[in-house]
Structures are given as C-alpha cells and as structure tokens.
Design a protein around this motif. Structure first.
Motif, PDB file in Angstrom:
ATOM      1  N   TYR A 110       5.325  -1.775   3.962  1.00 43.16           N
ATOM      2  CA  TYR A 110       5.219  -0.609   3.404  1.00 43.16           C
ATOM      3  C   TYR A 110       3.792  -0.623   3.068  1.00 43.16           C
ATOM      4  N   VAL A 111       3.031   0.864   2.918  1.00 38.97           N
ATOM      5  CA  VAL A 111       2.289   1.393   2.367  1.00 38.97           C
ATOM      6  C   VAL A 111       2.221   2.384   1.503  1.00 38.97           C
ATOM      7  N   ALA A 112       1.146   2.205   0.680  1.00 33.07           N
ATOM      8  CA  ALA A 112       1.209   3.276  -0.518  1.00 33.07           C
ATOM      9  C   ALA A 112      -0.273   4.017  -0.878  1.00 33.07           C
ATOM     10  N   ILE A 113       0.132   5.281  -0.567  1.00 28.80           N
ATOM     11  CA  ILE A 113      -1.856   6.518  -0.521  1.00 28.80           C
ATOM     12  C   ILE A 113      -1.159   6.355  -1.925  1.00 28.80           C
ATOM     13  N   LEU A 114      -2.460   6.104  -3.068  1.00 28.83           N
ATOM     14  CA  LEU A 114      -2.623   6.624  -4.552  1.00 28.83           C
ATOM     15  C   LEU A 114      -4.003   7.351  -5.035  1.00 28.83           C
ATOM     16  N   GLY A 115      -4.232   8.090  -3.935  1.00 27.71           N
ATOM     17  CA  GLY A 115      -5.471   8.479  -4.721  1.00 27.71           C
ATOM     18  C   GLY A 115      -5.332  10.362  -5.109  1.00 27.71           C
ATOM     19  N   THR A 116      -5.625  11.409  -4.015  1.00 27.57           N
ATOM     20  CA  THR A 116      -6.053  12.273  -5.376  1.00 27.57           C
ATOM     21  C   THR A 116      -3.847  12.637  -5.287  1.00 27.57           C
ATOM     22  N   GLY A 117      -3.300  12.499  -4.023  1.00 26.49           N
ATOM     23  CA  GLY A 117      -1.558  12.745  -3.950  1.00 26.49           C
ATOM     24  C   GLY A 117      -1.138  11.433  -3.707  1.00 26.49           C
ATOM     25  N   SER A 118       0.286  11.201  -3.735  1.00 25.40           N
ATOM     26  CA  SER A 118       0.637   9.806  -3.416  1.00 25.40           C
ATOM     27  C   SER A 118       1.941   9.987  -2.360  1.00 25.40           C
ATOM     28  N   VAL A 119       2.089   8.825  -2.380  1.00 26.81           N
ATOM     29  CA  VAL A 119       3.337   8.587  -0.784  1.00 26.81           C
ATOM     30  C   VAL A 119       3.123   7.361  -0.455  1.00 26.81           C
ATOM     31  N   ILE A 120       4.518   6.947   0.219  1.00 25.59           N
ATOM     32  CA  ILE A 120       4.359   6.149   0.193  1.00 25.59           C
ATOM     33  C   ILE A 120       5.351   5.571   1.851  1.00 25.59           C
ATOM     34  N   ALA A 121       5.029   5.427   2.609  1.00 21.95           N
ATOM     35  CA  ALA A 121       5.468   4.497   3.938  1.00 21.95           C
ATOM     36  C   ALA A 121       6.285   3.560   4.337  1.00 21.95           C
ATOM     37  N   LYS A 122       6.705   4.005   5.420  1.00 20.15           N
ATOM     38  CA  LYS A 122       7.485   1.915   6.717  1.00 20.15           C
ATOM     39  C   LYS A 122       6.697   2.245   7.781  1.00 20.15           C
ATOM     40  N   ILE A 123       5.874   1.230   7.958  1.00 23.25           N
ATOM     41  CA  ILE A 123       5.432   1.191   9.585  1.00 23.25           C
ATOM     42  C   ILE A 123       5.917   0.223   9.293  1.00 23.25           C
ATOM     43  N   GLU A 124       6.688   0.617  10.954  1.00 23.90           N
ATOM     44  CA  GLU A 124       7.474  -0.359  11.599  1.00 23.90           C
ATOM     45  C   GLU A 124       6.862  -0.137  13.921  1.00 23.90           C
ATOM     46  N   GLN A 125       6.090  -1.610  13.897  1.00 25.43           N
ATOM     47  CA  GLN A 125       5.236  -0.453  15.738  1.00 25.43           C
ATOM     48  C   GLN A 125       4.593   0.593  15.684  1.00 25.43           C
ATOM     49  N   ASN A 126       3.050   0.452  14.815  1.00 21.88           N
ATOM     50  CA  ASN A 126       2.422   1.161  14.326  1.00 21.88           C
ATOM     51  C   ASN A 126       2.729   2.835  14.216  1.00 21.88           C
ATOM     52  N   GLU A 127       4.238   2.875  14.054  1.00 25.87           N
ATOM     53  CA  GLU A 127       4.903   4.194  13.787  1.00 25.87           C
ATOM     54  C   GLU A 127       5.518   4.955  12.615  1.00 25.87           C
ATOM     55  N   ILE A 128       4.972   5.508  12.015  1.00 30.24           N
ATOM     56  CA  ILE A 128       5.744   6.024  10.705  1.00 30.24           C
ATOM     57  C   ILE A 128       7.148   6.100  10.863  1.00 30.24           C
ATOM     58  N   HIS A 129       7.415   5.459  10.305  1.00 27.71           N
ATOM     59  CA  HIS A 129       9.598   5.313   9.818  1.00 27.71           C
ATOM     60  C   HIS A 129      10.057   5.875   8.854  1.00 27.71           C
ATOM     61  N   GLU A 130       9.373   6.044   7.678  1.00 25.29           N
ATOM     62  CA  GLU A 130      10.712   5.941   6.469  1.00 25.29           C
ATOM     63  C   GLU A 130       9.653   6.723   5.231  1.00 25.29           C
ATOM     64  N   ILE A 131       9.672   8.070   4.551  1.00 28.62           N
ATOM     65  CA  ILE A 131       8.462   8.176   3.804  1.00 28.62           C
ATOM     66  C   ILE A 131       8.733   8.743   2.566  1.00 28.62           C
ATOM     67  N   VAL A 132       8.119   8.546   1.274  1.00 24.19           N
ATOM     68  CA  VAL A 132       8.889   8.707  -0.044  1.00 24.19           C
ATOM     69  C   VAL A 132       7.739   9.176  -0.731  1.00 24.19           C
TER      70      VAL A 132
END
Length: 277
Positions: A110-132
C-alpha cells in the motif's frame, strides 16, 4: 543520437523531472504541472520550443507519472501531447505508481499520497488494484495540505481561534479582504494548499490540534479496514512535514508506516537507473 530516459512525476501544481543519460548520470529539473486537464492545443503549442531542445539532442524514452492519469483516456491524452513534441516512446501512468516504485520498488503493498490532495492505493505487480480516497478537494482530500488549509481558513474567518493566534495569522496572511482575494482566483487552490508550510513556524497547540484532526480524518476514512497487510508507505510534502503525527495516528489505527518521502523523484531515479537502455 544519444539515448536517454526521461522520468516525470507531476502533481497538481508542479512536475519534477529527471533525465538519465547513457552513463546513468541524472539531470534533475522542474516545470509547471502537466495535468491532463490542462492539455489543449494552445497548451501543447506553448511547450513545443521547450521540448525541441531535448528531442534535438536525445532519443528519449519517457516514463510519465501524473496526477489525473489513472484512467486510460487521460493516459492517451498525455501520450498524444508527447507525440506532438516528437516523443513517440512514452509510457503514462498514475502518480500513485511513481510513489509506490520510489518507496517499495517492485514489491507489492500500500502507498498513500499526502500532498496537495490525499489518496491510498494497493499496488500488486506494479499495477493499481485498489484506490481509497482521491475524491478531490471539493468533497475529499482529508489528510492533505489543502484540507488543512481549508480548515484553517474556516476557523480563522469564523473567529474560532484564540485572539492571539488569529492576530498572528492575520499579520501573516492579511485581513479578511486580502484572504478572500487570494482565495477566489485561479491560484486559490495553491494558496490554500500552501498554508501548512506558510504557518509551520507558528508554535500553537491550536494548529497542532488541527493537524491531528486532519490526519485522524484521513486514517479513519481511508486506511483499509480489512487487509492482510498492515504496512503502508507515505509520499507527499504535507505527510512528510507531519511525519511523526502520521506515524503515530496510523499506528493507532493498526498500520505501521514503513517509509516516508517528501518527493519520490530521487528514489524513482534510482529505480530507473537499475534497468538498461
């Protein structure tokens, strides 16, 4: 012609680039945002002379990671823009993938971006499979620099802060009229997002409480409730500036923060330096 890789990581206000030449030397630079919503015929034409300098000297292999580039239609829009500048070898992906590659390489997680905006994603085999999250500043972005700035201005202009803090903030930002002028203009979003940094030198329990409230909302709303993984990497200027709070609050919600980066570009460059031309 010399070969080179060009890596771009574009957010809502700025794009960081690195040119990696055949000798694995890195040349870093920055430009304005390359968000797909900005792309128009006039915008593309404005950039022609800039990219001509690079295409005259290098055979470029471009990897562009951008905010707003999650959907295929916007990836293709950015690829068309690069083709118009004479760059045919171009891969376009979401900036979420850049954040993950910078922190975890090819590992899943899992990775989160907390910058101007915010989002979390689950990455599997370098593909995005889940976004919150990732709902944008109008209805989401809890845990971001924008959300903090928005709440700060709400409390300031509605007179919810102490007289001492209100006075200090007005001395820094101007009176109500000046703030409103800065708010309702095309650069208003950047102004709001910048307030976390602008006010960082003010030592105030009220502002600290606002940061805690902001990050708590992010953790409560967006950290996955059921997951076999309970570790996450965090990228972004706001999350990095509140590093200790992010770790503390995520841990309270059962999540360990593994790696925190202000910007992904330095680590992203190392990732691409490993692969041959």
């Amino acid at each position: 012609m010399k070969k080179a890789k060009l890596i771009g990581d574009s957010g809502g206000t700025k794009t960081d680039w690195v040119l990696i030449d055949e000798f694995n030397s890195c040349h870093f630079f920055s430009t304005e945002s390359y968000h797909p919503h900005l792309v128009s015929e006039d915008w593309i034409q404005e950039k022609h002379s800039f990219w001509a300098e690079y295409t005259q000297n290098y055979e470029l292999e471009v990897y562009f990671f951008g905010a707003g580039c999650l959907q295929l239609i916007y990836q293709e829009k950015m690829q068309d823009a690069f083709r118009s500048w004479g760059i045919s070898d171009c891969t376009v992906k979401s900036d979420l993938l850049a954040a993950h590659l910078a922190c975890a390489g090819d590992d899943d997680g899992y990775v989160a971006i907390l910058g101007t905006g915010s989002v979390i994603a689950k990455i599997e085999q370098n593909e995005i499979h889940e976004i919150v999250g990732g709902l944008g500043y109008l209805i989401g972005d809890e845990g971001s620099g924008y959300f903090f700035g928005k709440r700060l201005l709400e409390k300031l202009l509605k007179r919810e802060f102490s007289d001492e803090l209100s006075s200090e903030l007005h001395n820094m930002l101007g009176d109500k009229e000046a703030i409103m002028k800065a708010l309702y203009v095309p650069t208003g979003k950047s102004f709001v997002s910048s307030l976390a940094l602008t006010t960082s030198q003010i030592k105030s329990e009220e502002l600290l409480a606002l940061h805690k409230e902001n990050i708590e909302e992010f953790a409560r709303l967006y950290l996955p409730k059921k997951s076999s993984i309970n570790e996450i990497n965090v990228v972004g200027s706001y999350g990095f500036s509140q590093e200790d709070l992010v770790r503390e609050i995520c841990l309270k919600h059962g999540w360990k923060v593994k790696k925190q980066l202000e910007k992904p570009m330095q680590e992203l460059a190392k990732y691409f330096m490993k692969s041959a031309f």
